[in-house]
Design an enzyme around this catalytic site. Sequence first.
Site, PDB file in Angstrom:
ATOM      1  N   HIS A  99       0.877  -1.170   0.000  1.00 31.05           N
ATOM      2  CA  HIS A  99       0.000   0.000   0.000  1.00 31.05           C
ATOM      3  C   HIS A  99       0.919   1.226   0.000  1.00 31.05           C
ATOM      4  CE1 HIS A  99      -2.313  -2.940   2.458  1.00 31.05           C
ATOM      5  NE2 HIS A  99      -3.391  -2.403   1.941  1.00 31.05           N
ATOM      6  N   ASP A 102       2.418   1.983   3.360  1.00 31.03           N
ATOM      7  CA  ASP A 102       3.397   1.023   3.911  1.00 31.03           C
ATOM      8  C   ASP A 102       4.822   1.484   3.620  1.00 31.03           C
ATOM      9  OD1 ASP A 102       1.137  -0.569   4.277  1.00 31.03           O
ATOM     10  OD2 ASP A 102       1.541  -1.755   2.466  1.00 31.03           O
ATOM     11  N   GLU A 230     -10.662  -6.842  -4.334  1.00 30.27           N
ATOM     12  CA  GLU A 230     -10.495  -7.879  -3.307  1.00 30.27           C
ATOM     13  C   GLU A 230     -11.729  -7.918  -2.414  1.00 30.27           C
ATOM     14  OE1 GLU A 230      -6.718  -7.814  -1.264  1.00 30.27           O
ATOM     15  OE2 GLU A 230      -7.642  -8.688   0.516  1.00 30.27           O
ATOM     16  N   GLU A 266      -8.782 -13.654  -1.115  1.00 31.82           N
ATOM     17  CA  GLU A 266      -7.995 -13.978   0.079  1.00 31.82           C
ATOM     18  C   GLU A 266      -8.695 -15.092   0.861  1.00 31.82           C
ATOM     19  OE1 GLU A 266      -6.507 -10.777   2.608  1.00 31.82           O
ATOM     20  OE2 GLU A 266      -6.988 -12.005   4.350  1.00 31.82           O
ATOM     21  N   HIS A 269     -10.614 -14.041   3.998  1.00 36.12           N
ATOM     22  CA  HIS A 269     -11.844 -13.300   3.694  1.00 36.12           C
ATOM     23  C   HIS A 269     -12.954 -14.252   3.276  1.00 36.12           C
ATOM     24  CE1 HIS A 269      -9.352  -9.404   2.795  1.00 36.12           C
ATOM     25  NE2 HIS A 269      -9.137  -9.913   3.988  1.00 36.12           N
ATOM     26  N   ASP A 294      -4.488 -13.839  -2.241  1.00 37.68           N
ATOM     27  CA  ASP A 294      -3.806 -13.483  -1.000  1.00 37.68           C
ATOM     28  C   ASP A 294      -3.816 -14.743  -0.142  1.00 37.68           C
ATOM     29  OD1 ASP A 294      -3.237 -10.939  -1.759  1.00 37.68           O
ATOM     30  OD2 ASP A 294      -4.423  -9.937  -0.210  1.00 37.68           O
ATOM     31  N   ASP A 305     -10.255 -11.631  11.179  1.00 34.01           N
ATOM     32  CA  ASP A 305      -9.291 -11.755  10.088  1.00 34.01           C
ATOM     33  C   ASP A 305      -7.874 -11.895  10.679  1.00 34.01           C
ATOM     34  OD1 ASP A 305      -8.423 -11.649   7.481  1.00 34.01           O
ATOM     35  OD2 ASP A 305      -8.500  -9.456   7.340  1.00 34.01           O
ATOM     36  N   ASP A 307      -5.224 -13.503   9.522  1.00 34.05           N
ATOM     37  CA  ASP A 307      -4.118 -13.438   8.552  1.00 34.05           C
ATOM     38  C   ASP A 307      -2.921 -14.303   8.952  1.00 34.05           C
ATOM     39  OD1 ASP A 307      -5.535 -11.721   6.937  1.00 34.05           O
ATOM     40  OD2 ASP A 307      -4.450  -9.919   7.532  1.00 34.05           O
ATOM     41  N   ASP A 337      -0.373 -12.532   2.240  1.00 38.29           N
ATOM     42  CA  ASP A 337      -0.980 -11.485   3.069  1.00 38.29           C
ATOM     43  C   ASP A 337      -1.157 -12.127   4.450  1.00 38.29           C
ATOM     44  OD1 ASP A 337      -2.317  -9.455   4.234  1.00 38.29           O
ATOM     45  OD2 ASP A 337      -3.900  -9.278   2.731  1.00 38.29           O
TER      46      ASP A 337
END
EC number: 5.3.1.5
Length: 435
Positions: A99, A102, A230, A266, A269, A294, A305, A307, A337
């Site tokens: 992003h 980031d 996404e 993802e 998700h 992802d 979430d 991750d 991700d």
Amino acid sequence: MNYYPNIEKIKFEGTESKNPFAFRHYNPEEVVLGKTMKEHLRFAVCYWHTMTQDGSDPFGNAVNKRPWFGKTAMDTARNRVEAFFELLEKLGAEYFCFHDVDIAPEGNSLEEFFQNIDEITDLIKQKMDETGIKLLWNTANMFSNPRFVSGAASTNQAEVFAIAAAQVKKGLDVSKKLGGANYVFWGGREGYETLLNTDMKFEQDNIARLFKMAVNYSEKIGHKPQFLIEPKPMEPSKHQYDFDAATTLQFIQKYGLENDFKLNLEANHATLAGHTFEHELTVARINGALGSIDANQGDVLLGWDTDEFPTNIYDVTLTMREILENGGIAPGGINFDAKVRRSAFDVEDLFLAHIAGMDTFARGLKNAAKLKQDGFLEELIAERYASFQTGIGASILADQEDLESLSTFALEHEDAEVKSSHIEYVKNVLNDYMK
Ligand code: XLS
Ligand code: CA
Ligand code: CA
């Protein structure tokens, strides 16, 4: 500077290896179904979880002390580029994703933010040229800054819509500068808290409007990445418009975006939406919209979430089955991700976690390839629908029947044998492939 002096380039050492800093399954040059593993897998490392995430959670402070922390935010940002490319090279990951926020601090104004992005992307470009590492996708963070409390493209505030547009423009300029293959939109705040104050049609029309502006601008600058949306059902918004693959495809089709947009799916998700990841991948694939993934996993006992790095061989095998069925994932890839758990705060854990994810995907690839070669599921599915190959079934598929003709047929054939799925047997055989 060498940020990980104790870690050499990670090599494939085979399943007998006891070296934690070696691949035991991911052998980049090994050929599987006519392509090397690295061509199949197109691994990407994400900047946000790997370089910027500090290990804090709603109940605890930051725990990650990273060697790239500098005196100022820009010092840290510059150091991060060095540290990131050292990690990518040592892992042998050929792609990355980020992003805007980031890589560069937002500073005190949009102008300062964009200048910071210019400076840092100069460094990133230099590193890309030196190493041959490529940008899988970038995106604009249009959810963290307080101005996006009520959405970015879906905001009620026209000035905020304009700022979102400015970030997307900058994102596309950066994509051109770095030769990005894809550009992602994830609408963390593109949803609603309550319908009491929401004009859903207005908000969705405006999201499509911003997407069309992005397509037009990319055509104007002569750099058109594959656009990806996404899906995610919730978190941070209570309800996000891009709920899941099917909902997002409906949006893409309604607004005539299907030539330029596919999906970035993802795993975590999918589970938040109440689906398996295979379900989401299948919905995208059969609609010609499987763009990129992802790679991560959630925790079945937690409803958010998380991750986590993907380590579930069963799930990843079924993921790779879909990717093979799709004829591959390029120009998309497999983006981790995923973040290390809070208790895994050493810098070495960043390597161990990616090795785990890469090894798991290599196993999934090999398992799915064997499954495809043996044709066990293909035969099962062909047999399951065999009644449509001959007789009345073939005639239905050839669109030669109607309600009247089928009614006549049904009256004479109501004793047709309905077959058992023997599904427990199928799952038992499938277990033999989980290596
Ligand atoms: C958050 C999303 C996000 C997107 C990119 O849940 O996964 O990180 O991948 O904005
Ligand atoms: Ca994601
Ligand atoms: Ca996520």
